[in-house]
Design a protein around this motif. Structure first.
Motif, PDB file in Angstrom:
ATOM      1  N   MET A 122      -7.612  29.805 -13.232  1.00 31.16           N
ATOM      2  CA  MET A 122      -6.949  28.648 -12.635  1.00 31.16           C
ATOM      3  C   MET A 122      -7.938  27.920 -11.732  1.00 31.16           C
ATOM      4  N   ALA A 123      -7.824  26.603 -11.711  1.00 34.45           N
ATOM      5  CA  ALA A 123      -8.732  25.803 -10.897  1.00 34.45           C
ATOM      6  C   ALA A 123      -8.014  24.562 -10.410  1.00 34.45           C
ATOM      7  N   SER A 124      -8.523  23.977  -9.342  1.00 35.34           N
ATOM      8  CA  SER A 124      -7.925  22.770  -8.796  1.00 35.34           C
ATOM      9  C   SER A 124      -9.001  21.911  -8.163  1.00 35.34           C
ATOM     10  N   ARG A 125      -8.921  20.603  -8.410  1.00 39.31           N
ATOM     11  CA  ARG A 125      -9.769  19.654  -7.710  1.00 39.31           C
ATOM     12  C   ARG A 125      -8.896  18.996  -6.654  1.00 39.31           C
ATOM     13  N   ARG A 126      -9.206  19.236  -5.394  1.00 44.44           N
ATOM     14  CA  ARG A 126      -8.265  18.968  -4.317  1.00 44.44           C
ATOM     15  C   ARG A 126      -8.544  17.654  -3.600  1.00 44.44           C
ATOM     16  N   LEU A 127      -7.464  16.886  -3.349  1.00 46.35           N
ATOM     17  CA  LEU A 127      -7.493  15.775  -2.414  1.00 46.35           C
ATOM     18  C   LEU A 127      -6.858  16.291  -1.125  1.00 46.35           C
ATOM     19  N   ALA A 128      -7.662  16.524  -0.102  1.00 46.75           N
ATOM     20  CA  ALA A 128      -7.195  17.191   1.113  1.00 46.75           C
ATOM     21  C   ALA A 128      -6.396  16.226   1.985  1.00 46.75           C
ATOM     22  N   ILE A 129      -5.113  16.549   2.196  1.00 49.35           N
ATOM     23  CA  ILE A 129      -4.225  15.744   3.029  1.00 49.35           C
ATOM     24  C   ILE A 129      -3.671  16.576   4.181  1.00 49.35           C
ATOM     25  N   ILE A 130      -3.310  17.837   3.900  1.00 48.31           N
ATOM     26  CA  ILE A 130      -2.794  18.766   4.905  1.00 48.31           C
ATOM     27  C   ILE A 130      -3.733  19.955   4.998  1.00 48.31           C
ATOM     28  N   ASP A 131      -4.046  20.378   6.242  1.00 52.93           N
ATOM     29  CA  ASP A 131      -5.023  21.444   6.485  1.00 52.93           C
ATOM     30  C   ASP A 131      -6.327  21.111   5.763  1.00 52.93           C
ATOM     31  N   LEU A 132      -6.996  20.079   6.258  1.00 51.51           N
ATOM     32  CA  LEU A 132      -8.177  19.553   5.583  1.00 51.51           C
ATOM     33  C   LEU A 132      -9.259  20.605   5.402  1.00 51.51           C
ATOM     34  N   ALA A 133      -9.398  21.501   6.369  1.00 49.35           N
ATOM     35  CA  ALA A 133     -10.497  22.469   6.333  1.00 49.35           C
ATOM     36  C   ALA A 133     -10.133  23.767   5.623  1.00 49.35           C
ATOM     37  N   GLY A 134      -8.851  24.182   5.696  1.00 54.83           N
ATOM     38  CA  GLY A 134      -8.518  25.527   5.241  1.00 54.83           C
ATOM     39  C   GLY A 134      -7.678  25.637   3.998  1.00 54.83           C
ATOM     40  N   GLY A 135      -7.426  24.514   3.301  1.00 52.95           N
ATOM     41  CA  GLY A 135      -6.488  24.582   2.188  1.00 52.95           C
ATOM     42  C   GLY A 135      -7.096  24.644   0.817  1.00 52.95           C
ATOM     43  N   ASN A 136      -8.369  25.073   0.705  1.00 50.77           N
ATOM     44  CA  ASN A 136      -9.013  25.112  -0.609  1.00 50.77           C
ATOM     45  C   ASN A 136      -8.306  26.096  -1.539  1.00 50.77           C
ATOM     46  N   GLN A 137      -8.285  25.771  -2.818  1.00 47.97           N
ATOM     47  CA  GLN A 137      -7.531  26.549  -3.793  1.00 47.97           C
ATOM     48  C   GLN A 137      -8.464  27.117  -4.857  1.00 47.97           C
ATOM     49  N   PRO A 138      -7.992  28.169  -5.577  1.00 49.99           N
ATOM     50  CA  PRO A 138      -6.698  28.853  -5.507  1.00 49.99           C
ATOM     51  C   PRO A 138      -6.528  29.623  -4.188  1.00 49.99           C
ATOM     52  N   ILE A 139      -5.274  29.792  -3.803  1.00 48.76           N
ATOM     53  CA  ILE A 139      -4.915  30.561  -2.614  1.00 48.76           C
ATOM     54  C   ILE A 139      -4.125  31.788  -3.064  1.00 48.76           C
ATOM     55  N   GLY A 140      -4.467  32.962  -2.500  1.00 50.01           N
ATOM     56  CA  GLY A 140      -3.777  34.194  -2.854  1.00 50.01           C
ATOM     57  C   GLY A 140      -2.887  34.687  -1.729  1.00 50.01           C
ATOM     58  N   ASP A 141      -1.982  35.601  -2.063  1.00 51.66           N
ATOM     59  CA  ASP A 141      -1.146  36.230  -1.030  1.00 51.66           C
ATOM     60  C   ASP A 141      -1.927  37.390  -0.407  1.00 51.66           C
ATOM     61  N   PRO A 142      -1.448  37.980   0.693  1.00 57.85           N
ATOM     62  CA  PRO A 142      -2.199  39.056   1.359  1.00 57.85           C
ATOM     63  C   PRO A 142      -2.498  40.260   0.485  1.00 57.85           C
ATOM     64  N   THR A 143      -1.687  40.493  -0.560  1.00 51.84           N
ATOM     65  CA  THR A 143      -1.910  41.671  -1.404  1.00 51.84           C
ATOM     66  C   THR A 143      -2.920  41.408  -2.521  1.00 51.84           C
ATOM     67  N   GLY A 144      -3.202  40.129  -2.779  1.00 49.18           N
ATOM     68  CA  GLY A 144      -4.089  39.782  -3.881  1.00 49.18           C
ATOM     69  C   GLY A 144      -3.419  39.775  -5.236  1.00 49.18           C
ATOM     70  N   ARG A 145      -2.100  39.963  -5.265  1.00 51.05           N
ATOM     71  CA  ARG A 145      -1.381  39.985  -6.541  1.00 51.05           C
ATOM     72  C   ARG A 145      -1.093  38.567  -7.040  1.00 51.05           C
ATOM     73  N   TRP A 146      -0.675  37.682  -6.136  1.00 50.24           N
ATOM     74  CA  TRP A 146      -0.202  36.349  -6.507  1.00 50.24           C
ATOM     75  C   TRP A 146      -1.246  35.294  -6.155  1.00 50.24           C
ATOM     76  N   TRP A 147      -1.410  34.309  -7.052  1.00 48.17           N
ATOM     77  CA  TRP A 147      -2.380  33.231  -6.828  1.00 48.17           C
ATOM     78  C   TRP A 147      -1.751  31.898  -7.235  1.00 48.17           C
ATOM     79  N   ILE A 148      -2.073  30.853  -6.480  1.00 48.29           N
ATOM     80  CA  ILE A 148      -1.463  29.552  -6.725  1.00 48.29           C
ATOM     81  C   ILE A 148      -2.500  28.432  -6.770  1.00 48.29           C
ATOM     82  N   VAL A 149      -2.294  27.473  -7.670  1.00 48.31           N
ATOM     83  CA  VAL A 149      -2.929  26.148  -7.601  1.00 48.31           C
ATOM     84  C   VAL A 149      -1.791  25.144  -7.518  1.00 48.31           C
ATOM     85  N   PHE A 150      -1.970  24.141  -6.672  1.00 45.28           N
ATOM     86  CA  PHE A 150      -0.864  23.270  -6.263  1.00 45.28           C
ATOM     87  C   PHE A 150      -1.347  21.835  -6.181  1.00 45.28           C
TER      88      PHE A 150
END
Length: 583
Positions: free
Chosen positions: A1-29
């Motif tokens: 999964m991949a995403s090319r991001r236009l940063a609007i919210i959390d400009l510095a920390g919202g790079n994707q993919p983002i995982g949950d604390p367990t590393g099981r779940w991953w999201i591109v949004f």
């Protein structure tokens, strides 16, 4: 999964993919979740540990804890994918009203998904085959079917739906639809006005959530002017507004109204002028868009202007589909027609068009049939005359009107106007205006938000009686009543002006040579979709009168240019040059 991001919210920390604390779940949004702060507080109270300030991680956390039920609580515009790395399952979802796009396809046992078809076409194993039924629908209604693209096998996930995929296959479910009332409402006009105003004000507030400045696309019409009025009271600092106008006197210039709104509300106003030379950008526009389209140069130009100064804009798309702003809604013939019985299902509409064509006794038909007729560009007979024998023999001529009819009857158990509004929201708005706006804005790294398409707002306005939306021959009556509190009455009640270009004048003058070269006998014959002599006849008809079929010729022209980019040239890189270079 991949995403090319236009940063609007959390400009510095919202790079994707983002995982949950367990590393099981991953999201591109893709998009924004406007109520992410409230949701985050509730999720933290339930013990979820966040590593960013982004709305993307909030969406992931909500899904991890609540599964698909979390979709009911998300307010915003989005398309996202969540991967379960333990159980090897994929979850795709699209926002409730279809503001953000999501396409997918299954080829040779592989599932592909993306925001746009060209990302799927990067893989050489994906065939570039034209979907002739989808093209037939485009020529009929000037838009594509809600679940299809012009590429065979690449489909669109419908608004308010999600898709689950695992080793056993794909399953699609609907999780939301507009709550139209099934019976007459006793809401008073005063109550309806208050509901509309407060719901719109709240939607504007929600759409202003951003860590960057937000502007407005100001057409000069009631919808965008009212958005500007409400936004000025909510946004910090001086609001920037952006408009497009047309060079010359074609009855399309609204700059006087735009400047009046800018003066009244103290905005910093910017405008761009559309000239025939804008045609030079059409290859680039169609490449960004992925498909033939009727209204795109306008959005491309005004988005380019806005992107030079802001990263986010509000736009007025959706007001006509919520408050009944189109001329075609007059087919109901007054309040008595709102609850008139609808005809039976089956092939009735297709049979009617077959028997009566464009000259039948429409006044004697059911209102929804008159409404359907107003939507048709190329009717069944004209398309049959236009197509090559090979294409004609491969198509079911009744397919477009049958799909349209099925969508109408699958709609809510409500009055006729509400059914028409629901159909236009789920077909015309999502596959036309919202698709145009999103892709042309994102082509310039600009995010376009549409408060009139906010699901909470649409739901609230669906409960407003239809007789307040059209009254005494006035379309969009209730919204105009709201707007009178902010704008002069003469401004509010002037005739509606569409966001369009003067194609009659442009094709009669500087673009006629381009038109004739791109629709030449040689090119048309080589493409194999249309009969060259039929296209020649349309061009001759236009040359003789200078009007009447420019919309139809524009559709054939953009179809040819799209095919040149995506079917002839297999590159997925942005094309260079202009239409003149390939004519």
């Amino acid at each position: 999964m991949a995403s090319r991001r236009l940063a609007i919210i959390d400009l510095a920390g919202g790079n994707q993919p983002i995982g949950d604390p367990t590393g099981r779940w991953w999201i591109v949004f893709n998009g924004e979740c406007f109520n992410y702060r409230e949701l985050r507080a509730g999720l933290e109270a339930r013990g979820y540990l966040f590593s960013t300030r982004s709305d993307t991680e909030v969406v992931l956390a909500a899904f991890v804890l609540d599964g698909p039920a979390a979709l009911q609580h998300l307010r915003g515009m989005f398309a996202f994918a969540i991967w379960d790395s333990r159980d090897k399952r994929l979850f795709l979802a699209r926002d409730k009203t279809g503001i953000k796009p999501l396409v997918y396809g299954e080829f040779d046992g592989r599932l592909y998904f993306a925001s746009e078809a060209k990302a799927i076409l990067v893989d050489p194993r994906v065939p570039r085959e034209i979907d002739l039924e989808a093209i037939d629908f485009f020529l009929t209604f000037m838009q594509f079917p809600p679940d299809r693209t012009p590429f065979r096998g690449i489909r669109t996930l419908l608004p308010g739906h999600f898709l689950r995929a695992d080793s056993s296959g794909c399953r699609i479910e609907r999780y939301w639809r507009t709550g139209w009332p099934a019976s007459r409402s006793r809401m008073s006009l005063a109550e309806a006005k208050a509901t509309a105003l407060e719901s719109l004000r709240e939607s504007v507030r929600a759409n202003l959530v951003a860590d960057t400045e937000v502007g407005v696309l100001l057409s000069g019409g009631v919808d965008s002017s009212l958005l500007t009025a409400l936004m000025v009271g909510e946004a910090p600092g001086r609001v920037q507004t952006f408009s497009m106008n047309v060079e010359g006197d074609h009855g399309l210039d609204e700059r006087g109204y735009q400047e009046e709104v800018a003066r009244r509300f103290g905005t910093e106003h910017h405008s761009v002028v559309a000239r025939p030379s804008a045609f030079d950008d059409l290859l680039t526009v169609l490449w960004h868009f992925d498909q033939p389209c009727a209204h795109n140069l306008q959005y491309y130009m005004v988005s380019e202007l806005a992107a030079s100064r802001v990263k986010v804009v509000l736009a007025g798309a959706g007001g006509d589909e919520v408050f009944a702003g189109y001329e075609r809604y007059r087919c109901l013939g007054g309040p008595a027609g709102l609850w008139r019985d609808n005809p039976g299902r089956g092939a009735w509409a297709s049979d009617w068009f077959r028997d009566h064509g464009t000259t039948g006794p429409w006044r004697l038909a059911n209102p929804w049939l008159r409404y359907l007729r107003r939507r048709v560009v190329f009717d069944d007979g004209t398309r049959s005359w236009l197509y090559s024998p090979e294409v004609r023999s491969s198509l079911d001529p009744g397919y477009p009107t049958r799909v349209f009819q099925d969508l109408y009857f699958a709609g809510p158990r409500a009055d006729c106007l509400s059914r028409m509004l629901d159909l236009d929201q789920n077909l015309y708005l999502t596959t036309n205006h919202l698709t145009n706006l999103d892709r042309m804005a994102m082509a310039h790294s600009l995010e376009a938000r549409v408060p009139y398409c906010d699901a909470d707002f649409v739901d609230a306005c669906a409960r407003i009686p239809s007789e307040y939306k059209i009254r005494s021959g006035t379309k969009k009556y209730l919204l105009k009543l709201v707007a009178e509190d902010f704008l002069p009455r003469g401004f509010v009640h002037r005739p509606k002006q569409g966001f369009t270009l003067p194609m009659d004048a442009w094709f009669s003058g500087p673009l006629l040579g381009h038109l004739k070269r791109l629709l030449s006998t040689e090119r048309v014959k080589k493409r194999g979709i249309f009969r060259p002599e039929a296209v020649e006849e349309l061009v001759r008809r236009f040359e003789k009168t200078g009007r009447g079929v420019s919309r139809e010729l524009w559709m054939l022209l953009v179809l040819e240019l799209w095919a040149t980019i995506y079917l002839d040239g297999r590159a997925v890189e942005r094309p260079t040059g202009t239409p003149a270079d390939i004519a």
